[in-house]
Design a protein around this motif. Structure first.
Motif, PDB file in Angstrom:
ATOM      1  N   ASP A 197       0.834  -1.208   0.000  1.00  0.00           N
ATOM      2  CA  ASP A 197       0.000   0.000   0.000  1.00  0.00           C
ATOM      3  C   ASP A 197       0.866   1.254   0.000  1.00  0.00           C
ATOM      4  OD1 ASP A 197      -2.344  -1.465  -0.010  1.00  0.00           O
ATOM      5  OD2 ASP A 197      -2.622  -1.350   2.167  1.00  0.00           O
ATOM      6  N   ALA A 198       1.978   1.212   0.733  1.00  0.00           N
ATOM      7  CA  ALA A 198       2.872   2.373   0.796  1.00  0.00           C
ATOM      8  C   ALA A 198       3.413   2.697  -0.591  1.00  0.00           C
ATOM      9  CB  ALA A 198       4.013   2.114   1.774  1.00  0.00           C
ATOM     10  N   GLN A 199       3.713   1.662  -1.382  1.00  0.00           N
ATOM     11  CA  GLN A 199       4.207   1.886  -2.745  1.00  0.00           C
ATOM     12  C   GLN A 199       3.139   2.560  -3.599  1.00  0.00           C
ATOM     13  OE1 GLN A 199       7.705   1.311  -1.971  1.00  0.00           O
ATOM     14  NE2 GLN A 199       7.349   1.473  -4.142  1.00  0.00           N
ATOM     15  N   MET A 200       1.880   2.118  -3.450  1.00  0.00           N
ATOM     16  CA  MET A 200       0.783   2.715  -4.212  1.00  0.00           C
ATOM     17  C   MET A 200       0.601   4.190  -3.804  1.00  0.00           C
ATOM     18  SD  MET A 200      -3.240   1.575  -4.326  1.00  0.00           S
ATOM     19  CE  MET A 200      -3.750   2.518  -2.891  1.00  0.00           C
ATOM     20  N   ILE A 201       0.664   4.440  -2.496  1.00  0.00           N
ATOM     21  CA  ILE A 201       0.535   5.812  -1.992  1.00  0.00           C
ATOM     22  C   ILE A 201       1.663   6.679  -2.548  1.00  0.00           C
ATOM     23  CG2 ILE A 201       0.680   7.229   0.093  1.00  0.00           C
ATOM     24  CD1 ILE A 201      -0.751   4.906   1.571  1.00  0.00           C
ATOM     25  N   MET A 202       2.893   6.142  -2.517  1.00  0.00           N
ATOM     26  CA  MET A 202       4.054   6.873  -3.050  1.00  0.00           C
ATOM     27  C   MET A 202       3.822   7.262  -4.507  1.00  0.00           C
ATOM     28  SD  MET A 202       6.997   6.918  -1.042  1.00  0.00           S
ATOM     29  CE  MET A 202       8.328   6.860  -2.199  1.00  0.00           C
ATOM     30  N   GLU A 203       3.351   6.296  -5.297  1.00  0.00           N
ATOM     31  CA  GLU A 203       3.161   6.577  -6.725  1.00  0.00           C
ATOM     32  C   GLU A 203       2.101   7.639  -6.948  1.00  0.00           C
ATOM     33  OE1 GLU A 203       3.155   3.088  -9.117  1.00  0.00           O
ATOM     34  OE2 GLU A 203       5.055   2.499  -8.193  1.00  0.00           O
ATOM     35  N   ASP A 204       1.000   7.560  -6.188  1.00  0.00           N
ATOM     36  CA  ASP A 204      -0.062   8.568  -6.329  1.00  0.00           C
ATOM     37  C   ASP A 204       0.442   9.949  -5.915  1.00  0.00           C
ATOM     38  OD1 ASP A 204      -1.944   6.797  -7.327  1.00  0.00           O
ATOM     39  OD2 ASP A 204      -2.869   6.396  -5.388  1.00  0.00           O
ATOM     40  N   ILE A 205       1.224  10.009  -4.842  1.00  0.00           N
ATOM     41  CA  ILE A 205       1.736  11.309  -4.377  1.00  0.00           C
ATOM     42  C   ILE A 205       2.771  11.851  -5.362  1.00  0.00           C
ATOM     43  CG2 ILE A 205       3.029  12.495  -2.564  1.00  0.00           C
ATOM     44  CD1 ILE A 205       1.620  10.637  -0.543  1.00  0.00           C
ATOM     45  N   LYS A 206       3.649  10.974  -5.848  1.00  0.00           N
ATOM     46  CA  LYS A 206       4.647  11.425  -6.836  1.00  0.00           C
ATOM     47  C   LYS A 206       3.958  11.986  -8.075  1.00  0.00           C
ATOM     48  CE  LYS A 206       8.665   8.624  -5.656  1.00  0.00           C
ATOM     49  NZ  LYS A 206       9.464   7.445  -5.956  1.00  0.00           N
ATOM     50  N   ARG A 207       2.883  11.318  -8.505  1.00  0.00           N
ATOM     51  CA  ARG A 207       2.144  11.800  -9.674  1.00  0.00           C
ATOM     52  C   ARG A 207       1.536  13.180  -9.387  1.00  0.00           C
ATOM     53  NH1 ARG A 207      -1.364   7.578 -10.765  1.00  0.00           N
ATOM     54  NH2 ARG A 207       0.087   6.651 -12.225  1.00  0.00           N
ATOM     55  N   ALA A 208       0.946  13.345  -8.201  1.00  0.00           N
ATOM     56  CA  ALA A 208       0.334  14.631  -7.833  1.00  0.00           C
ATOM     57  C   ALA A 208       1.397  15.731  -7.771  1.00  0.00           C
ATOM     58  CB  ALA A 208      -0.389  14.511  -6.488  1.00  0.00           C
ATOM     59  N   VAL A 209       2.548  15.428  -7.165  1.00  0.00           N
ATOM     60  CA  VAL A 209       3.643  16.402  -7.059  1.00  0.00           C
ATOM     61  C   VAL A 209       4.142  16.781  -8.444  1.00  0.00           C
ATOM     62  CG1 VAL A 209       6.067  16.632  -6.334  1.00  0.00           C
ATOM     63  CG2 VAL A 209       4.358  15.805  -4.706  1.00  0.00           C
ATOM     64  N   SER A 210       4.264  15.791  -9.324  1.00  0.00           N
ATOM     65  CA  SER A 210       4.727  16.042 -10.687  1.00  0.00           C
ATOM     66  C   SER A 210       3.743  16.939 -11.441  1.00  0.00           C
ATOM     67  CB  SER A 210       4.898  14.706 -11.399  1.00  0.00           C
ATOM     68  OG  SER A 210       5.066  14.895 -12.769  1.00  0.00           O
ATOM     69  N   GLU A 211       2.429  16.692 -11.262  1.00  0.00           N
ATOM     70  CA  GLU A 211       1.408  17.529 -11.911  1.00  0.00           C
ATOM     71  C   GLU A 211       1.490  18.965 -11.398  1.00  0.00           C
ATOM     72  OE1 GLU A 211      -2.243  15.391 -11.161  1.00  0.00           O
ATOM     73  OE2 GLU A 211      -1.680  13.761 -12.521  1.00  0.00           O
ATOM     74  N   LEU A 212       1.695  19.128 -10.085  1.00  0.00           N
ATOM     75  CA  LEU A 212       1.816  20.476  -9.512  1.00  0.00           C
ATOM     76  C   LEU A 212       3.076  21.170 -10.027  1.00  0.00           C
ATOM     77  CD1 LEU A 212       0.735  19.745  -5.835  1.00  0.00           C
ATOM     78  CD2 LEU A 212      -0.522  21.110  -7.502  1.00  0.00           C
ATOM     79  N   ASP A 213       4.144  20.409 -10.183  1.00  0.00           N
ATOM     80  CA  ASP A 213       5.403  20.952 -10.698  1.00  0.00           C
ATOM     81  C   ASP A 213       5.204  21.444 -12.132  1.00  0.00           C
ATOM     82  OD1 ASP A 213       8.166  21.552 -10.814  1.00  0.00           O
ATOM     83  OD2 ASP A 213       8.575  19.600 -11.734  1.00  0.00           O
TER      84      ASP A 213
END
Length: 117
Positions: free
Chosen positions: A66-82
Protein backbone atom coordinates in the motif's frame (compact mmCIF):
# COMPACT_ATOMS: atom_id res chain seq x y z
CA UNK A 1 -11.34 1.46 3.58
CA UNK A 2 -8.73 2.98 5.84
CA UNK A 3 -8.33 6.75 5.62
CA UNK A 4 -4.92 8.24 4.90
CA UNK A 5 -3.76 11.19 7.02
CA UNK A 6 -1.34 13.86 5.87
CA UNK A 7 0.37 15.81 8.61
CA UNK A 8 2.31 19.04 8.17
CA UNK A 9 5.29 19.02 10.52
CA UNK A 10 7.15 22.25 11.28
CA UNK A 11 10.88 22.65 12.01
CA UNK A 12 10.28 21.90 15.69
CA UNK A 13 8.60 18.59 14.86
CA UNK A 14 5.08 19.75 15.76
CA UNK A 15 2.01 18.82 13.75
CA UNK A 16 0.73 22.23 12.62
CA UNK A 17 -1.90 21.06 10.15
CA UNK A 18 -3.31 17.82 8.81
CA UNK A 19 -5.59 16.50 6.11
CA UNK A 20 -7.79 13.39 6.18
CA UNK A 21 -8.17 11.56 2.86
CA UNK A 22 -10.85 8.88 3.39
CA UNK A 23 -10.67 7.35 -0.11
CA UNK A 24 -6.96 7.71 -0.94
CA UNK A 25 -6.40 3.95 -0.56
CA UNK A 26 -8.96 3.23 -3.30
CA UNK A 27 -7.27 2.17 -6.52
CA UNK A 28 -7.27 4.80 -9.30
CA UNK A 29 -8.83 2.25 -11.66
CA UNK A 30 -11.45 0.96 -9.19
CA UNK A 31 -14.34 -0.91 -10.79
CA UNK A 32 -17.06 1.37 -9.40
CA UNK A 33 -17.24 4.88 -10.83
CA UNK A 34 -18.23 6.46 -7.49
CA UNK A 35 -15.07 4.99 -5.90
CA UNK A 36 -12.92 6.39 -8.73
CA UNK A 37 -14.57 9.82 -8.26
CA UNK A 38 -13.98 9.78 -4.48
CA UNK A 39 -10.33 8.85 -5.07
CA UNK A 40 -10.00 11.70 -7.61
CA UNK A 41 -11.49 14.13 -5.05
CA UNK A 42 -8.95 12.99 -2.44
CA UNK A 43 -6.12 13.51 -4.94
CA UNK A 44 -7.39 17.03 -5.69
CA UNK A 45 -7.61 17.75 -1.94
CA UNK A 46 -4.03 16.53 -1.50
CA UNK A 47 -2.88 18.79 -4.35
CA UNK A 48 -4.63 21.79 -2.75
CA UNK A 49 -2.96 20.97 0.58
CA UNK A 50 0.47 20.69 -1.07
CA UNK A 51 -0.10 23.86 -3.13
CA UNK A 52 -1.02 25.91 -0.07
CA UNK A 53 1.54 24.45 2.39
CA UNK A 54 4.50 24.14 -0.01
CA UNK A 55 6.36 21.39 1.88
CA UNK A 56 10.12 20.84 1.44
CA UNK A 57 9.64 17.07 1.30
CA UNK A 58 6.79 14.55 1.44
CA UNK A 59 7.43 11.56 3.71
CA UNK A 60 5.28 8.43 3.40
CA UNK A 61 5.21 6.13 6.42
CA UNK A 62 4.67 2.49 5.64
CA UNK A 63 6.29 -0.77 4.79
CA UNK A 64 3.83 -2.68 2.65
CA UNK A 65 2.54 -2.68 -0.93
CA UNK A 66 0.00 0.00 0.00
CA UNK A 67 2.87 2.37 0.80
CA UNK A 68 4.21 1.89 -2.75
CA UNK A 69 0.78 2.72 -4.21
CA UNK A 70 0.53 5.81 -1.99
CA UNK A 71 4.05 6.87 -3.05
CA UNK A 72 3.16 6.58 -6.72
CA UNK A 73 -0.06 8.57 -6.33
CA UNK A 74 1.74 11.31 -4.38
CA UNK A 75 4.65 11.43 -6.84
CA UNK A 76 2.14 11.80 -9.67
CA UNK A 77 0.33 14.63 -7.83
CA UNK A 78 3.64 16.40 -7.06
CA UNK A 79 4.73 16.04 -10.69
CA UNK A 80 1.41 17.53 -11.91
CA UNK A 81 1.82 20.48 -9.51
CA UNK A 82 5.40 20.95 -10.70
CA UNK A 83 4.25 21.03 -14.34
CA UNK A 84 1.63 23.67 -13.44
CA UNK A 85 4.39 25.61 -11.62
CA UNK A 86 2.20 25.54 -8.46
CA UNK A 87 4.86 23.76 -6.42
CA UNK A 88 8.61 23.49 -6.83
CA UNK A 89 9.86 19.91 -7.19
CA UNK A 90 9.85 18.17 -3.81
CA UNK A 91 11.09 14.72 -2.92
CA UNK A 92 8.66 11.98 -1.94
CA UNK A 93 10.42 9.64 0.48
CA UNK A 94 9.41 6.38 2.14
CA UNK A 95 10.19 6.53 5.86
CA UNK A 96 10.19 3.99 8.66
CA UNK A 97 6.80 3.57 10.33
CA UNK A 98 8.19 3.14 13.84
CA UNK A 99 7.88 6.80 14.84
CA UNK A 100 4.33 7.04 13.47
CA UNK A 101 3.35 3.92 15.42
CA UNK A 102 4.83 5.35 18.63
CA UNK A 103 2.95 8.62 18.03
CA UNK A 104 -0.32 6.79 17.24
CA UNK A 105 -0.12 4.94 20.56
CA UNK A 106 0.82 8.05 22.56
CA UNK A 107 -1.51 10.16 24.67
CA UNK A 108 -0.68 13.20 22.50
CA UNK A 109 -2.06 11.83 19.21
CA UNK A 110 -5.78 11.80 20.15
CA UNK A 111 -5.63 15.42 21.36
CA UNK A 112 -3.68 16.58 18.26
CA UNK A 113 -6.15 14.88 15.92
CA UNK A 114 -9.41 15.21 17.86
CA UNK A 115 -11.02 17.36 15.14
CA UNK A 116 -10.56 14.62 12.53
CA UNK A 117 -13.30 12.22 13.63
Amino acid sequence: GTPVFCGLINGEGEVVDFLRLPYFMTRRNAFREDEREKKATDIENLKKFLRSKKPHVVAVGGEDRDAQMIMEDIKRAVSELDQESSLPTVGVELVDNELATLYMNSKKAPSDLRDSR
